[in-house]
Design a protein around this motif. Structure first.
Motif, mmCIF file in Angstrom:
data_model
loop_
_atom_site.group_PDB
_atom_site.id
_atom_site.type_symbol
_atom_site.label_atom_id
_atom_site.label_comp_id
_atom_site.label_asym_id
_atom_site.label_seq_id
_atom_site.Cartn_x
_atom_site.Cartn_y
_atom_site.Cartn_z
ATOM 1 N N ASP A 190 -6.243 -37.087 10.265
ATOM 2 C CA ASP A 190 -7.485 -37.449 9.862
ATOM 3 C C ASP A 190 -8.345 -36.350 9.341
ATOM 4 O O ASP A 190 -9.189 -36.395 8.275
ATOM 5 C CB ASP A 190 -8.256 -38.373 10.740
ATOM 6 N N PHE A 191 -8.419 -35.306 10.019
ATOM 7 C CA PHE A 191 -9.136 -34.049 10.021
ATOM 8 C C PHE A 191 -8.572 -33.184 8.758
ATOM 9 O O PHE A 191 -9.387 -32.219 8.481
ATOM 10 C CB PHE A 191 -9.505 -33.321 11.197
ATOM 11 N N THR A 192 -7.452 -33.188 8.597
ATOM 12 C CA THR A 192 -6.705 -32.494 7.735
ATOM 13 C C THR A 192 -5.619 -33.367 6.733
ATOM 14 O O THR A 192 -4.520 -33.152 6.675
ATOM 15 C CB THR A 192 -5.832 -31.159 8.322
ATOM 16 N N PRO A 193 -6.432 -34.249 5.890
ATOM 17 C CA PRO A 193 -5.814 -35.400 5.167
ATOM 18 C C PRO A 193 -4.976 -34.544 4.137
ATOM 19 O O PRO A 193 -5.480 -33.865 3.433
ATOM 20 C CB PRO A 193 -6.758 -36.124 4.855
ATOM 21 N N THR A 194 -3.835 -35.284 3.816
ATOM 22 C CA THR A 194 -2.983 -34.953 2.484
ATOM 23 C C THR A 194 -3.749 -35.514 1.394
ATOM 24 O O THR A 194 -4.093 -36.659 1.264
ATOM 25 C CB THR A 194 -1.629 -35.671 2.686
ATOM 26 N N TYR A 209 6.789 -18.377 5.628
ATOM 27 C CA TYR A 209 6.197 -17.981 6.898
ATOM 28 C C TYR A 209 4.817 -18.663 6.620
ATOM 29 O O TYR A 209 4.049 -18.171 5.854
ATOM 30 C CB TYR A 209 6.236 -16.423 6.846
ATOM 31 N N MET A 210 4.588 -19.612 7.606
ATOM 32 C CA MET A 210 3.248 -20.261 7.461
ATOM 33 C C MET A 210 2.315 -20.028 8.841
ATOM 34 O O MET A 210 2.971 -19.733 10.025
ATOM 35 C CB MET A 210 3.407 -21.849 7.513
ATOM 36 N N GLN A 211 1.310 -19.626 8.506
ATOM 37 C CA GLN A 211 0.333 -19.414 9.662
ATOM 38 C C GLN A 211 -1.210 -20.080 9.595
ATOM 39 O O GLN A 211 -1.430 -20.487 8.460
ATOM 40 C CB GLN A 211 0.150 -17.867 9.695
ATOM 41 N N GLY A 212 -1.755 -20.220 10.867
ATOM 42 C CA GLY A 212 -3.088 -20.462 11.141
ATOM 43 C C GLY A 212 -3.756 -19.740 11.733
ATOM 44 O O GLY A 212 -3.272 -18.931 12.565
ATOM 45 N N PRO A 213 -5.179 -19.808 11.743
ATOM 46 C CA PRO A 213 -5.925 -20.888 11.183
ATOM 47 C C PRO A 213 -6.096 -20.880 9.601
ATOM 48 O O PRO A 213 -5.596 -19.641 9.336
ATOM 49 C CB PRO A 213 -7.444 -20.811 11.994
ATOM 50 N N LEU A 214 -6.608 -21.694 8.978
ATOM 51 C CA LEU A 214 -6.638 -22.059 7.551
ATOM 52 C C LEU A 214 -8.110 -21.979 7.184
ATOM 53 O O LEU A 214 -8.615 -23.168 7.661
ATOM 54 C CB LEU A 214 -5.923 -23.051 6.919
ATOM 55 N N PRO A 215 -8.689 -20.850 6.907
ATOM 56 C CA PRO A 215 -10.186 -21.358 6.375
ATOM 57 C C PRO A 215 -10.504 -22.463 5.658
ATOM 58 O O PRO A 215 -9.932 -22.480 4.619
ATOM 59 C CB PRO A 215 -10.675 -19.911 5.883
ATOM 60 N N GLY A 216 -11.345 -23.121 6.158
ATOM 61 C CA GLY A 216 -11.791 -24.464 5.519
ATOM 62 C C GLY A 216 -10.957 -25.793 5.574
ATOM 63 O O GLY A 216 -11.054 -26.686 5.002
ATOM 64 N N VAL A 217 -9.606 -25.431 6.419
ATOM 65 C CA VAL A 217 -8.969 -26.539 6.638
ATOM 66 C C VAL A 217 -8.657 -26.786 8.122
ATOM 67 O O VAL A 217 -9.017 -28.148 8.600
ATOM 68 C CB VAL A 217 -7.546 -26.109 6.014
ATOM 69 N N SER A 218 -8.399 -25.760 8.719
ATOM 70 C CA SER A 218 -7.883 -26.048 10.251
ATOM 71 C C SER A 218 -8.215 -24.636 11.138
ATOM 72 O O SER A 218 -7.887 -23.587 10.470
ATOM 73 C CB SER A 218 -6.726 -26.493 10.581
ATOM 74 N N GLN A 235 -2.690 -26.423 -5.588
ATOM 75 C CA GLN A 235 -3.041 -24.964 -5.634
ATOM 76 C C GLN A 235 -3.675 -24.873 -4.390
ATOM 77 O O GLN A 235 -3.807 -23.455 -3.876
ATOM 78 C CB GLN A 235 -3.948 -24.678 -6.744
ATOM 79 N N ASP A 236 -4.269 -25.714 -3.651
ATOM 80 C CA ASP A 236 -4.765 -25.466 -2.438
ATOM 81 C C ASP A 236 -3.762 -25.471 -1.263
ATOM 82 O O ASP A 236 -4.213 -25.134 -0.133
ATOM 83 C CB ASP A 236 -5.442 -26.687 -1.994
ATOM 84 N N TRP A 253 0.908 -36.240 11.333
ATOM 85 C CA TRP A 253 1.279 -35.195 12.159
ATOM 86 C C TRP A 253 1.021 -33.823 11.853
ATOM 87 O O TRP A 253 0.957 -32.919 12.449
ATOM 88 C CB TRP A 253 2.473 -35.123 12.832
ATOM 89 N N SER A 254 0.535 -33.723 10.395
ATOM 90 C CA SER A 254 0.361 -32.497 9.636
ATOM 91 C C SER A 254 -0.883 -31.857 9.455
ATOM 92 O O SER A 254 -1.942 -32.671 9.718
ATOM 93 C CB SER A 254 1.158 -32.482 8.649
ATOM 94 N N HIS A 255 -1.053 -30.499 8.936
ATOM 95 C CA HIS A 255 -2.272 -30.050 8.524
ATOM 96 C C HIS A 255 -2.521 -30.378 6.721
ATOM 97 O O HIS A 255 -3.459 -29.717 6.208
ATOM 98 C CB HIS A 255 -2.213 -28.573 8.791
ATOM 99 N N GLY A 256 -1.983 -31.414 6.323
ATOM 100 C CA GLY A 256 -2.200 -31.798 5.165
ATOM 101 C C GLY A 256 -1.058 -31.794 4.205
ATOM 102 O O GLY A 256 -0.826 -32.244 3.147
#
Length: 282
Positions: A190-194, A209-218, A235-236, A253-256
């Protein structure tokens, strides 16, 4: 009518004679407008030599097919800071991970080790403190033509399309009206919707290679090397990809991003192509 002077006639005769001599000795003087020569053989038919088509340049990758599970259950494949078991473990590799290979070296144990290529576009490069090596006989090596991205001026025509159903947590892939696959997925919490809407796959890569945090997302910190089979559709950074770190497919279950099991993500990636439509519906 005046006759041509004698010396003109003699000069013309000399040039004609010289032409026959040079034509016989140097056939490469043929004009560029002449048809290409055909090489004759003893057979009844003659053919022109064919030029082979250029083959795409292929890169080496590795896939972990016999590692530990999403929660590190079982035996993981160890990625180390050097080519030998005496080097420290920098990452435990889980089944489904895909990594690009930079080269092959002989380890201190006499076995082959793969040096892993580092992703130059990672968000937090300071988290990587050493080179990465994986023993070759612990993984499966394959070749792929690498990353693809739509460039300005590119035009694509395809009958393929992907539909992401958020309410059912199911992905459908069609070729025209023919259903290619229907598989459970995990979309954004809900807080990072697709994102909803209609999009186009504009980039593809076998590994990221994916990393977080994501500014403005998570604000959540995470490090996920070797995320497999990525189809970028916004593009986001919204991506359809394999997820080796959980098995909650069929629920958010995801960040978007749109998560598939690594096996299903690979199947979709090998079928997909740049320019296909992705429609995300409620």
């Amino acid at each position: 009518m005046k006759r041509a002077p004698l010396f003109v006639l003699l000069l013309a005769a000399f040039l004609i004679f010289s032409g026959f001599v040079f034509w016989d000795q140097f056939p490469f003087f043929l004009s560029a407008t002449q048809p290409a020569a055909v090489v004759h053989s003893d057979s009844a038919t003659s053919t022109l030599p064919t030029i082979p088509e250029a083959q795409p340049f292929l890169f080496q990758y590795l896939e972990v097919v016999d590692g530990c599970g999403p929660y590190y259950q079982g035996t993981c494949v160890n990625m180390r800071s050097g080519p030998g078991i005496e080097y420290g473990v920098v990452e435990r590799l889980r089944t489904g991970m895909v990594l690009k290979i930079a080269g092959t070296v002989q380890g201190t144990d006499g076995k082959q080790w793969y040096e892993i290529a580092q992703d130059s576009s990672i968000r937090y490069p300071e988290r990587i403190s050493s080179k990465w090596y994986v023993q070759a006989d612990a993984v499966t090596e394959f070749n792929d033509d690498g990353d693809h991205r739509i460039k300005k001026g590119d035009a694509f025509t395809t009958t393929k399309r992907i539909v992401v159903d958020l309410s059912q947590e199911v992905l459908y892939a069609y070729n025209g009206d023919i259903l290619y696959m229907q598989e459970p997925i995990s979309t954004g919490l809900d807080f990072t919707p697709t994102p909803r809407g209609t999009f186009t796959v504009y980039a593809m890569t076998p590994s990221r290679y994916m990393q977080g945090p994501l500014p403005g997302v998570s604000a959540q910190a995470y490090d996920l090397p070797g995320v497999p089979w990525n189809l970028y559709f916004t593009q986001d950074g919204a991506v359809i990809h394999g997820a080796y770190w959980h098995d909650h497919f069929g629920q958010s279950w995801s960040h978007g991003c749109v998560n598939l099991s690594p096996k299903n993500a690979k199947r979709l990636y090998e079928w997909a192509e740049l320019g296909i439509t992705v429609t995300v519906v409620n």
